[in-house]
Design an enzyme around this catalytic site. Sequence first.
Site, PDB file in Angstrom:
ATOM      1  N   GLU A 266       0.836  -1.217   0.000  1.00  0.00           N
ATOM      2  CA  GLU A 266       0.000   0.000   0.000  1.00  0.00           C
ATOM      3  C   GLU A 266       0.867   1.262   0.000  1.00  0.00           C
ATOM      4  OE1 GLU A 266      -2.986  -0.417  -0.824  1.00  0.00           O
ATOM      5  OE2 GLU A 266      -3.065  -2.576  -0.420  1.00  0.00           O
ATOM      6  N   HIS A 269       1.543   2.191  -3.543  1.00  0.00           N
ATOM      7  CA  HIS A 269       0.421   2.955  -4.116  1.00  0.00           C
ATOM      8  C   HIS A 269       0.418   4.386  -3.575  1.00  0.00           C
ATOM      9  CE1 HIS A 269      -1.699  -0.194  -6.246  1.00  0.00           C
ATOM     10  NE2 HIS A 269      -1.834  -0.953  -5.188  1.00  0.00           N
TER      11      HIS A 269
HETATM   12 ZN    ZN Z   1      -2.509  -2.959  -5.188  1.00  0.00          ZN
END
Ligand code: ZN
Length: 496
Positions: A266, A269
């Site tokens: 994460e 991202h």
């Molecule tokens: Zn992902």
Amino acid sequence: MENYIKLYEATRKKLKAYQYFGWLMGWDQETEAPELSVVHRTKQFQVLAEEAYMLQSNPSFMEAIEKLYENKEQLDPDFRVEIKNAFKELRMVKKVPKDELIAYQVLTSQASQIWAKAKNEDNFEAFEPTLEKIVEFNKKLVKYLETDEMKGYDILLDMYEEGFGVKEYDLFFNTLKDELVPFVLEVTKNNNQRFSRKLTKSVWPIDKQREFSKYLLEVFDYDQKRGLLKESAHPFTSGVSTSDTRITTHYHEDNPVSAIFSTIHEMGHGIYELQCDPKYDDTFLHGGTSLGIHESQSRMAENMLGRSLSFWSVHYPKLVELFPKQLKGIDVQEWVRFINQAKRSLIRIEADELTYSLHVMVRYEIEKMLISGKLKVKDLPKKWKTLMGQYVGMKPKTDKEGVLQDIHWSGGMIGYFPTYALGSAYAAQIYESMNLEFNIDEALRNNDIKKINAWNKEHIHQFGRTKTPKEILMIATNQEFNPQYFVNYLKKKFSN
Ligand code: ZN
């Protein structure tokens, strides 16, 4: 022109505000909100959604987009991209009959519950009529939206990854079929890796795991003045601007690996969104350009950086400090072998790095056949089993562990899955290109992930949505998409 620009910008300002409140409610719902808050919140949310829809479908706003699109050559390049995207989104309203679109939205809003029940009961027939309607609508949709340049399944694929259609994906998946499938069968057949019971049977206190996640935020230079880490059932990233991008993770007491790599994934991202050029914050150009490029950033962080020996040669001592009993006598090499196991699985989200893309390939082949009419919904379970046997080397006994495992189709998301596999393949190509400029392993051994972040910012993140995935690949790697990098990467890694 001036007036159209003014009108567009005024409406966008309001839409951005509605989007912000919706985003905040969504974040609250997934992380903090008490269980019984849902009914009251949904009522408020509907008011917001209706207001936003009225703004979006306002004829003068739509006219402004059309006029600006007609005169797009006069606009500045970034704004031109934004108008091009807005014009593309108008297709749905202009070409699809309104009652059909609304009926479909109602259908998909109810379908996830029908799917969940069918999955629970391992009963494909209970979901079949609903899925049939969803597929039928998508077959009609591609007819409504088709142009001389684009037809069929390509239209759905392009919605999730611009410029990627059957031609590109066939090239990708055929490479996997020819080279990766036989390799995987070989590797997993001879797989008799054994690990210390300490690694597989210990208890890993959650407060210590939290501490390690916090440590990882520092290591990846995740700016905690502009982002934060919380917990949710399924880890996700939720960004709204370069000053607010939040991530979540999920802790399991019997398994520390899951939370470590969820947090790193994460962060990949999140860093993408935080490193966008802030000038896009008030436009619709903020954020990642596509699902595939987004996933390339999370997969690179997770698999290529986070699972490497270079990375753990620096950070393993910290883990041992937090878990001295659990890791006693386990050296860093064994730990790295443990977190890189190759193991076949029936379930996509539990699959390892080696076989993950093959799970996606099963879904791609099926979607392609469904949209072209070569496969009927009722024959799905049988086809699923056959393809899983061919590509992954395992056949599910139940539909629960087979065709019913994913939620996506119930939400009408056909054409979405392939981007999951594309992300890993992009990552391998981008990694090679970065590695030509500096030695990535060395940066990891020097605990210098800032250097990697800076490269990604310059070549990928700063552009937000102003470049297409193909343009980003060209900027970052100087060449078109080439799946061979991915196959080579996996072969090298899993031959050891
Ligand atoms: Zn992902």
